[in-house]
Design a protein around this motif. Sequence first.
Motif, PDB file in Angstrom:
ATOM      1  N   UNK A   8      22.900  38.867  44.610  1.00  0.00           N
ATOM      2  CA  UNK A   8      23.473  38.338  45.852  1.00  0.00           C
ATOM      3  C   UNK A   8      24.557  39.247  46.414  1.00  0.00           C
ATOM      4  N   UNK A   9      24.639  39.309  47.724  1.00  0.00           N
ATOM      5  CA  UNK A   9      25.699  40.055  48.392  1.00  0.00           C
ATOM      6  C   UNK A   9      26.911  39.153  48.511  1.00  0.00           C
ATOM      7  N   UNK A  10      28.016  39.563  47.902  1.00  0.00           N
ATOM      8  CA  UNK A  10      29.217  38.746  47.879  1.00  0.00           C
ATOM      9  C   UNK A  10      30.265  39.377  48.782  1.00  0.00           C
ATOM     10  N   UNK A  11      30.691  38.630  49.761  1.00  0.00           N
ATOM     11  CA  UNK A  11      31.637  39.128  50.745  1.00  0.00           C
ATOM     12  C   UNK A  11      33.046  38.696  50.352  1.00  0.00           C
ATOM     13  N   UNK A  12      33.966  39.655  50.386  1.00  0.00           N
ATOM     14  CA  UNK A  12      35.364  39.316  50.118  1.00  0.00           C
ATOM     15  C   UNK A  12      35.671  39.103  48.652  1.00  0.00           C
ATOM     16  N   UNK A  13      34.808  39.561  47.748  1.00  0.00           N
ATOM     17  CA  UNK A  13      35.043  39.348  46.323  1.00  0.00           C
ATOM     18  C   UNK A  13      36.197  40.175  45.788  1.00  0.00           C
ATOM     19  N   UNK A  14      36.716  41.108  46.604  1.00  0.00           N
ATOM     20  CA  UNK A  14      37.847  41.925  46.172  1.00  0.00           C
ATOM     21  C   UNK A  14      39.190  41.253  46.456  1.00  0.00           C
ATOM     22  N   UNK A  15      39.174  40.043  47.010  1.00  0.00           N
ATOM     23  CA  UNK A  15      40.423  39.335  47.262  1.00  0.00           C
ATOM     24  C   UNK A  15      41.123  39.019  45.946  1.00  0.00           C
ATOM     25  N   UNK A  16      42.394  39.242  45.922  1.00  0.00           N
ATOM     26  CA  UNK A  16      43.161  39.042  44.699  1.00  0.00           C
ATOM     27  C   UNK A  16      43.628  37.590  44.596  1.00  0.00           C
ATOM     28  N   UNK A  17      43.543  37.033  43.405  1.00  0.00           N
ATOM     29  CA  UNK A  17      44.018  35.677  43.175  1.00  0.00           C
ATOM     30  C   UNK A  17      44.518  35.576  41.746  1.00  0.00           C
ATOM     31  N   UNK A  18      45.675  34.950  41.566  1.00  0.00           N
ATOM     32  CA  UNK A  18      46.247  34.794  40.230  1.00  0.00           C
ATOM     33  C   UNK A  18      45.877  33.458  39.606  1.00  0.00           C
ATOM     34  N   UNK A  19      45.043  32.675  40.291  1.00  0.00           N
ATOM     35  CA  UNK A  19      44.659  31.373  39.755  1.00  0.00           C
ATOM     36  C   UNK A  19      43.665  31.571  38.610  1.00  0.00           C
ATOM     37  N   UNK A  20      43.925  30.900  37.482  1.00  0.00           N
ATOM     38  CA  UNK A  20      43.028  30.938  36.333  1.00  0.00           C
ATOM     39  C   UNK A  20      42.508  29.525  36.078  1.00  0.00           C
ATOM     40  N   UNK A  21      41.197  29.408  35.958  1.00  0.00           N
ATOM     41  CA  UNK A  21      40.595  28.101  35.787  1.00  0.00           C
ATOM     42  C   UNK A  21      41.086  27.415  34.514  1.00  0.00           C
TER      43      UNK A  21
END
Length: 519
Positions: A8-21
Motif C-alpha cells: 500500500x502507498x502510505x501518505x504522510x507516514x514520515x510524520x513524527x509522533x511521540x505517542x506509544x500505544x
Amino acid sequence: MATKKVIPTRIGSDLKSTVKFLDVIERRTLGFRNSRFGVDDSIAFKLYNSIYPFHIEQKRPIPTSIGGIFNLEFSLDGKLLVAACEGKQVLIYDAGNQKLIHNILDAHLNCVNCVRFLNDKHFATCSDDTSIKIWDIRKLKYSMKTLHGHSNWVKNIEWSEKDNVMVTSAFDGSIYAWNLKSPNESNMMYDKVFLMNGLMRMKLTEDGTKMIISTTNGFMIIIHDLNLLTLATDLRSFRPSLYRLMQISDQCFPVGTIYNYLFSPTRKRNRIEFIDDFPDVAEVISSLQIHPHGWCTVSRHLNSEETEEWTCVHDIQSRDPEDYKDSYTYINEEFPLEADPDEDSNIRPTDLWMGYISLEEYSNHNRDFSQVSQNMWENFQLPTMGILNTGLIGVNSSFNTYFNQHPDQRNKVIRNLPRMTHFVKEENVGKGFIKELCFSADGRVICSPYDKGVRLLAFNEHCHELSSCVPENPQQLKTVIEMKDYHKDVVVSCKFNPVHHQLVSGCLGSEIKWYQPVI
C-alpha cells in the motif's frame, strides 16, 4: 505461481509522533485519562495509516454467480457482515474470523442493491425487482416479509429510530415510510412521503432530524427539522427540479416561487435547502453517505460529459438565520397580462415548461428486468411525460390570490449558500456503476473505491476530526493510504466496522477483501 505482493502507498507516514500505544494502554488499565492534547489524533492517524489487507482461505467456496458486490453492511454490534450481490444473492460473514457462514440463494428476483440492519436481529434488503424484504438473522431459510409499493428499482433503505419506521427510496422518484408493526405483508401500511423526478439517493441523519437527497440533476436537497408525519402534506406540490431550473435560468414561474416559504430560515418543520456548489458542473450524484455525527455528507458524482468523477464533502448543519439574509435574487420580468374574462373562454393558451412522471405511468409500464444491466442508470428508461403549467399564461386564481397577498414573492428566487468543505478527484473507471463510499465509525476518515482498490481520505494530513479543522474555503481531501490493485475488478462498495477499525471492500468480480490495522 506466486502472486505479486502489492505494498500500500502510505501518505504522510514520515510524520513524527511521540505517542506509544503501550504507554496509552498502560495508563488506561490504571484508570488514568490521556491528559496530553492531541493524543487521540495521533492514535487515529497511526491506526488508519497502518491498515493492511489480508487474505482469508474460505472453507466454503464462494459461488461465481454472485456477480458484483453492490453493498456491504455490518450488524450493529460489528459481529456480522452482510453483502448485497448482483446475482440475486445475499452473503453473510462472521466478521471475527471472516468466514462465509450463510448464502441466501435467490434472495430476490433481481440484483440486490442495499442491506440495512434495523436492529440486532433483523435486516432489510431491496432490489431491482421493486421489492423490499425483511430477514431474521436466526431464520434465513425464508424472509419474514416481502413489501411491495415501489414501481421501479429500489436503491435505498434507512431506519428512523425517532419515528420507528423504515424509509426507502427508488428510481420511481418516491420515498416511502413503512410501518413494520403490521403482523403480515398483506396489510402492510406505508406512506408516500415525497415524490420528485430525478431522485437518486436518500439518507437520514442518525438522530432522524434531517433527510438528504441526491439527484441526477446536479444538486442535493437538505430537509431540515424533518417530520415524516407531515412531509407528504408540506411538500405535496413542490417540484424541486423546476425550482432548480429557475435558479440556473434566472427566470421566475409562479408554480415555483409560490413555494419560497419552504426555504425560510425561520421555518420550524421540513425546511428545504439546496446544495449546488461542486468543483465542476455536477450531473449524476450517485453515492451519498452521512457523517456518523450528522455534521456533513460525502457524495460521489459525474460531470455532464461523464469524463470525471469527484468525491465532495458538504456541511449540512443548521446555520444562523442571518446567513440567509441576502440569499435570494429578484428577477426583473414583466408577467403576461391576465386574460379578459369577457373573451372567449374556449381559447386555451399554451404553457409548456417541464415534464413530470406519474407513478400510474410506472405501474402500467411493464418492463422485462432480465434484459437490462443491473445497477446502471444509463439503461434507465423513462415512460411518457405529462405537462406542468407554470402559471405564467392564463388565469390561475390560486397564484393570483397568493401573490396579491405576498407581492414581494412573485419574482423572488432563493439562492443557495455555499456548503462544500472538501473535495478530491477520483478515477473514472467502471462506467455506469455506482461506487458506494463510507465513513469510519469515528468520522475521521472516508473510504473511497479507487479503481481496483480503495483509498482512505482525511480532512487534513493529521487525520483530525472535521470539527477541529473546518476550512474557510474548500480544500482537497488528504490521502492517508492508497491500496489500488487488491481486487481483480473495479471496486464498487466498501464499509467500516462500527465497532472496530476493520474495513471491507467489494468489487464487480465477486470478491470481498478484508483490511485491519497492523501495529
